[in-house]
Design a protein around this motif. Structure first.
Motif, PDB file in Angstrom:
ATOM      1  N   SER A  13       5.205  -1.072   2.875  1.00  0.00           N
ATOM      2  CA  SER A  13       4.565  -0.284   3.919  1.00  0.00           C
ATOM      3  C   SER A  13       4.195   1.096   3.408  1.00  0.00           C
ATOM      4  CB  SER A  13       5.494  -0.149   5.130  1.00  0.00           C
ATOM      5  OG  SER A  13       5.702  -1.392   5.739  1.00  0.00           O
ATOM      6  N   ILE A  16       0.772   1.357   1.926  1.00  0.00           N
ATOM      7  CA  ILE A  16      -0.318   1.469   2.887  1.00  0.00           C
ATOM      8  C   ILE A  16      -0.318   2.840   3.555  1.00  0.00           C
ATOM      9  CG2 ILE A  16      -1.168   0.586   5.092  1.00  0.00           C
ATOM     10  CD1 ILE A  16      -0.393  -2.170   4.261  1.00  0.00           C
ATOM     11  N   PHE A  82       1.569  -8.016  13.154  1.00  0.00           N
ATOM     12  CA  PHE A  82       1.152  -7.286  11.963  1.00  0.00           C
ATOM     13  C   PHE A  82       2.005  -7.808  10.818  1.00  0.00           C
ATOM     14  CE2 PHE A  82       0.712  -3.559   9.195  1.00  0.00           C
ATOM     15  CZ  PHE A  82      -0.638  -3.316   9.326  1.00  0.00           C
ATOM     16  N   LEU A  84       2.625  -8.830   6.931  1.00  0.00           N
ATOM     17  CA  LEU A  84       2.211  -8.438   5.588  1.00  0.00           C
ATOM     18  C   LEU A  84       3.034  -9.160   4.535  1.00  0.00           C
ATOM     19  CD1 LEU A  84       2.043  -4.555   6.088  1.00  0.00           C
ATOM     20  CD2 LEU A  84       0.155  -6.169   6.276  1.00  0.00           C
ATOM     21  N   PHE A 128      -6.574   2.616   2.280  1.00  0.00           N
ATOM     22  CA  PHE A 128      -5.617   2.017   3.215  1.00  0.00           C
ATOM     23  C   PHE A 128      -6.116   0.659   3.715  1.00  0.00           C
ATOM     24  CE2 PHE A 128      -5.614   1.697   7.941  1.00  0.00           C
ATOM     25  CZ  PHE A 128      -4.384   1.072   8.092  1.00  0.00           C
ATOM     26  N   LEU A 129      -7.390   0.583   4.087  1.00  0.00           N
ATOM     27  CA  LEU A 129      -7.941  -0.655   4.621  1.00  0.00           C
ATOM     28  C   LEU A 129      -7.996  -1.746   3.550  1.00  0.00           C
ATOM     29  CD1 LEU A 129     -10.881   0.865   6.718  1.00  0.00           C
ATOM     30  CD2 LEU A 129      -8.754  -0.107   7.609  1.00  0.00           C
ATOM     31  N   ALA A 132      -4.588  -3.189   2.774  1.00  0.00           N
ATOM     32  CA  ALA A 132      -4.163  -4.045   3.879  1.00  0.00           C
ATOM     33  C   ALA A 132      -4.844  -5.412   3.819  1.00  0.00           C
ATOM     34  CB  ALA A 132      -4.460  -3.360   5.213  1.00  0.00           C
ATOM     35  N   ARG A 135      -3.010  -7.715   1.526  1.00  0.00           N
ATOM     36  CA  ARG A 135      -1.621  -7.976   1.913  1.00  0.00           C
ATOM     37  C   ARG A 135      -1.492  -8.704   3.243  1.00  0.00           C
ATOM     38  NH1 ARG A 135       2.412  -4.036   2.584  1.00  0.00           N
ATOM     39  NH2 ARG A 135       3.624  -5.931   2.390  1.00  0.00           N
ATOM     40  N   MET A 136      -2.610  -8.859   3.969  1.00  0.00           N
ATOM     41  CA  MET A 136      -2.541  -9.345   5.337  1.00  0.00           C
ATOM     42  C   MET A 136      -2.288 -10.851   5.389  1.00  0.00           C
ATOM     43  SD  MET A 136      -2.391  -8.118   8.244  1.00  0.00           S
ATOM     44  CE  MET A 136      -2.872  -6.474   7.696  1.00  0.00           C
ATOM     45  N   PHE A 145      -9.444  -6.037   9.254  1.00  0.00           N
ATOM     46  CA  PHE A 145      -9.430  -5.057   8.163  1.00  0.00           C
ATOM     47  C   PHE A 145     -10.643  -5.161   7.236  1.00  0.00           C
ATOM     48  CE2 PHE A 145      -5.007  -4.540   9.452  1.00  0.00           C
ATOM     49  CZ  PHE A 145      -4.870  -3.163   9.345  1.00  0.00           C
TER      50      PHE A 145
END
Length: 495
Positions: A13, A16, A82, A84, A128-129, A132, A135-136, A145
């Motif tokens: 985390s 991100i 959410f 990850l 950041f996007l 993500a 990792r999503m 994202f």
């Protein structure tokens, strides 16, 4: 001590949140204080980059399961979280993302005179996007994202672009990616209605009927094909590159083009195996046409950026041939050129940026004989030209060789056409280098000559190190990815 450090910081985390915290910090600094703004943006991106290899220390390459998994209840009534995680396929894409952002901020270091805070904030938010995206593990957020990434890029092209058509290019880029992805949203909603969740891990174990697989595959293809991009939905890419600032071209070539191919690996191929097998001839045909067509088109371009942009299309369509070859060589080999593509075209765009900063033109006909006035840049440019040709010892060679091996096992004609595209790639790469570097100077068009300075050379050095590292000793990459790729091939994916 090291083990304790890894246990404390393996939670990703922070990876991100770091660029987000950097962006929030910049909100409290006045626009007039450009130096602190630059330093905070660069420090935030460097901390993120130094933090990104930490998971590699504890990464277990013997399992294909997602690791360092984190879950946060987001919409519990719809069973949407959410969620990850990271596996062998996405690990290095996260590192590549965090590597390129400090480069982009450094590239615009001297040119950030207007809206400097907004410029750096756009890149940090984009970082950041993009992290993500890789990792999503939730399908809905896997849609949200990637579709959020074009927003800061739209601003970067529209505000800091270099020509009068930058607004048109920004809208074209945004609309192409948005419209294609609406079909992906419909597919995710249909999966939600059948499975009751958007958890990617659960969806991968769900059996879909053949008719539904075909519909869902086509819907996802419409989204991912635009992002690769595949012919004929590739027009937005050359225009976006031409109008974007140098840093915008670097990050556009380095990461977002991987969203499409990563989406195929993460979503379409494992979730819809029967539809993937049915569509393989279609993908082979489209990709082979794209490689030959864009390679021939590249040789007719007069703008340096367009030459590199069309070259990128050819390389990425070679990747799609590897991904849809039902063997470890094809799929595993396709990931290596994706990583290499994050280095080589990005570095070539940096070379063009150095020339444009000095001479304010990107037209090939105005250049020539630069080896006598810019020997350092000419040498650097030659190194990346070799990599763009997939010469042995460079980052592109091993992956593209494996793609040809994998494709030949499935369809020798497609492998032959792909190899022909690589020959054409060598031809236009050598042609470009010869036109720009060799020959006579053209003092009627170019007046001031100065070689790359220390800051520019220091930016190129990490790319050169990565290029040689991947080309000479690539073993670390297949070692991490092999189990994930094998799982993709074996467990009901290509039967």
């Amino acid at each position: 001590m090291l083990e304790h450090f890894c246990e404390c910081y393996s939670n990703l985390s922070g990876l991100i949140l770091c660029p987000v915290l950097g962006s929030i910090t910049l909100l409290f600094i006045p626009n007039s204080r450009i130096r602190p703004i630059r330093l905070i943006g660069l420090c935030a991106s460097l901390i993120t980059f130094l933090y990104s290899p930490v998971p590699r220390i504890q990464f277990d390459s013997s399992t294909a399961k997602s690791q360092f998994v984190e879950s946060l209840r987001w919409l519990p009534y719809e069973n949407i979280n959410f969620y990850l995680g990271i596996d062998g396929i996405s690990l290095f894409f996260v590192i590549l993302t965090t590597f390129l952002i400090p480069i982009c901020i450094s590239v615009g270091w001297s040119g950030m005179r207007s809206y400097g805070k907004e410029y750096i904030t756009a890149f940090l938010i984009r970082e950041f996007l993009m992290i993500a995206v890789f990792r999503m593990l939730d399908l809905l957020l896997f849609y949200v994202f990637p579709e959020s990434v074009p927003i800061p890029m739209f601003i970067i092209i529209g505000v800091w672009g270099s020509r009068q058509r930058k607004i048109k290019a920004a809208y074209q880029f945004f609309l192409y990616t948005l419209l294609g992805s609406l079909f992906m949203l419909l597919a995710i909603l249909l999966i939600l209605f059948q499975t009751g969740t958007t958890d990617l891990q659960i969806s991968l174990t769900t059996e879909f009927s053949e008719r539904r697989q075909i519909f869902l595959w086509i819907a996802s293809f419409a989204s991912f094909a635009v992002k690769v991009p595949m012919v004929p939905v590739h027009i937005w890419l050359p225009e976006a590159h031409v109008e974007a600032p140098t840093a915008g071209s670097v990050i556009l070539a380095g990461i977002p083009l991987k969203f499409g191919t990563h989406g195929f690996l993460r979503f379409s191929i494992p979730m819809f195996p029967e539809a993937t097998l049915c569509s393989t001839p279609f993908i082979y045909t489209l990709s082979a046409i794209a490689i030959i067509y864009t390679s021939l088109t590249t040789s007719r371009q007069i703008d340096l950026k367009k030459i590199i942009a069309y070259s990128s299309v050819a390389h990425m369509n070679l990747v799609t041939i590897g991904m849809f070859s039902p063997n470890i060589q094809g799929i595993g080999g396709s990931i290596l050129p994706m990583l290499s593509h994050g280095l080589v075209p990005s570095a070539l765009f940096l070379c063009v940026g150095v020339l444009y900063d000095r001479h304010k033109t990107r037209l090939v006909r105005y250049y020539g004989g630069l080896v006598s006035t810019m020997p350092n840049l000419s040498t650097i440019f030659f190194s990346f030209t070799l990599a763009n040709m997939s010469s042995p010892g460079t980052s592109s060679f091993i992956g593209e060789f494996l793609i040809l091996v994998g494709a030949f096992q499935r369809n020798s004609l497609v492998a032959t056409l792909a190899a022909l595209g690589m020959i054409l790639g060598a031809a236009y790469s050598l042609w470009l280098y010869n036109r720009v570097v060799s020959g006579n100077l053209k003092p009627d068009f170019l007046h001031k000559f100065s070689d790359s300075n220390g800051r520019e050379v220091s930016i190129f050095i990490p790319f050169l190190v990565g290029l040689v590292r991947m080309g000479v000793h690539p073993k670390v990459f297949p070692d991490c990815m092999h189990t994930s790729v094998s799982n993709l091939v074996q467990h009901g994916k290509f039967h």
